[in-house]
Motif scaffolding. Structure first.
Motif, PDB file in Angstrom:
ATOM      1  N   LYS A  33       0.826  -1.212   0.000  1.00  0.00           N
ATOM      2  CA  LYS A  33       0.000   0.000   0.000  1.00  0.00           C
ATOM      3  C   LYS A  33       0.863   1.266   0.000  1.00  0.00           C
ATOM      4  CE  LYS A  33      -3.855   2.398   1.053  1.00  0.00           C
ATOM      5  NZ  LYS A  33      -5.112   2.357   0.361  1.00  0.00           N
ATOM      6  N   GLU A 177      -7.622   0.414   4.245  1.00  0.00           N
ATOM      7  CA  GLU A 177      -7.875  -0.068   2.874  1.00  0.00           C
ATOM      8  C   GLU A 177      -6.722  -0.945   2.381  1.00  0.00           C
ATOM      9  OE1 GLU A 177      -8.730   3.512   0.663  1.00  0.00           O
ATOM     10  OE2 GLU A 177     -10.776   3.591   1.456  1.00  0.00           O
ATOM     11  N   ASP A 179      -5.170  -4.415   1.074  1.00  0.00           N
ATOM     12  CA  ASP A 179      -5.605  -5.527   0.242  1.00  0.00           C
ATOM     13  C   ASP A 179      -5.402  -6.827   1.011  1.00  0.00           C
ATOM     14  OD1 ASP A 179      -5.996  -7.484  -1.718  1.00  0.00           O
ATOM     15  OD2 ASP A 179      -5.132  -6.218  -3.284  1.00  0.00           O
ATOM     16  N   ARG A 181      -5.406  -9.746  -0.022  1.00  0.00           N
ATOM     17  CA  ARG A 181      -4.551 -10.698  -0.737  1.00  0.00           C
ATOM     18  C   ARG A 181      -3.111 -10.564  -0.281  1.00  0.00           C
ATOM     19  NH1 ARG A 181      -4.944  -9.159  -6.599  1.00  0.00           N
ATOM     20  NH2 ARG A 181      -5.065  -7.164  -5.592  1.00  0.00           N
TER      21      ARG A 181
END
Length: 183
Positions: A33, A177, A179, A181
């Motif tokens: 990120k 936020e 991810d 994954r």
């Protein structure tokens, strides 16, 4: 529960906590990120292509020191208390995943049974993922380390994000936020 904004973490982030608390996954998700370099301490503390054979402390310390000094922004995940003072003195933020040992034990066994070579922080070439030494460490050694970690954190100037459950950690993933994954 107050969630610390992502932009408040700064550019040098340490993630500590018991085995199988999600340190490596969080480091990978945050690194992705924020576009920060990530150092997984287990990977420099053990010889690759072994079943977690430890390296000499001075070699670990040298690699740790080089990573801190070479990068302007970074995330370092892992404990290794003999390195914490150096790491914490450079850190802008310490994220402490401070979970109960039974949850860590269950996640450790589950993770070991899955034996995913692609798991964030996994040692290259390690075949064994579950061993009695780690089980003993999770149950008896790690809980005693909490006091040492708290003292080292209090002696640093880094901001502390103290996450006490997987439920809280999941709220941070959502708020920041991140991810899943990568986590």
């Amino acid at each position: 529960m107050h969630i610390v904004p992502l932009e408040s973490l700064g550019e040098k982030i340490c993630i500590i906590g018991p085995s199988s608390s999600g340190k490596s996954s969080l480091a990978k998700a945050l690194g992705n990120k924020l576009d920060f370099k990530v150092l997984y301490l287990d990977q420099i503390a053990h010889l690759p292509n072994t079943n977690w054979q430890p390296r000499e402390k001075e070699l670990i310390r040298a690699d740790h020191h080089e990573f801190i000094n070479k990068n302007n922004n970074w995330i370092i995940e892992g404990n290794y208390s003999f390195l914490m003072k150096d790491r914490f003195s450079s850190a802008s933020c310490i994220i402490w995943l401070d979970f109960k040992r039974i949850g860590s034990l269950i996640r450790f066994i589950k993770r070991g049974m899955q034996n995913s070579k692609d798991r964030a922080g996994n040692l290259e070439g390690a075949k064994e993922q579950i061993n009695w030494d780690m089980l003993r460490h999770i149950l008896y050694v790690a809980p005693k380390n909490r006091f040492k970690y708290a003292k080292l954190i209090s002696e640093s100037n880094a901001m502390l994000v103290h996450i006490k459950s997987m439920k809280e950690l999941n709220k941070y993933y959502q708020e920041w936020e991140l991810d899943k994954r990568f986590g």
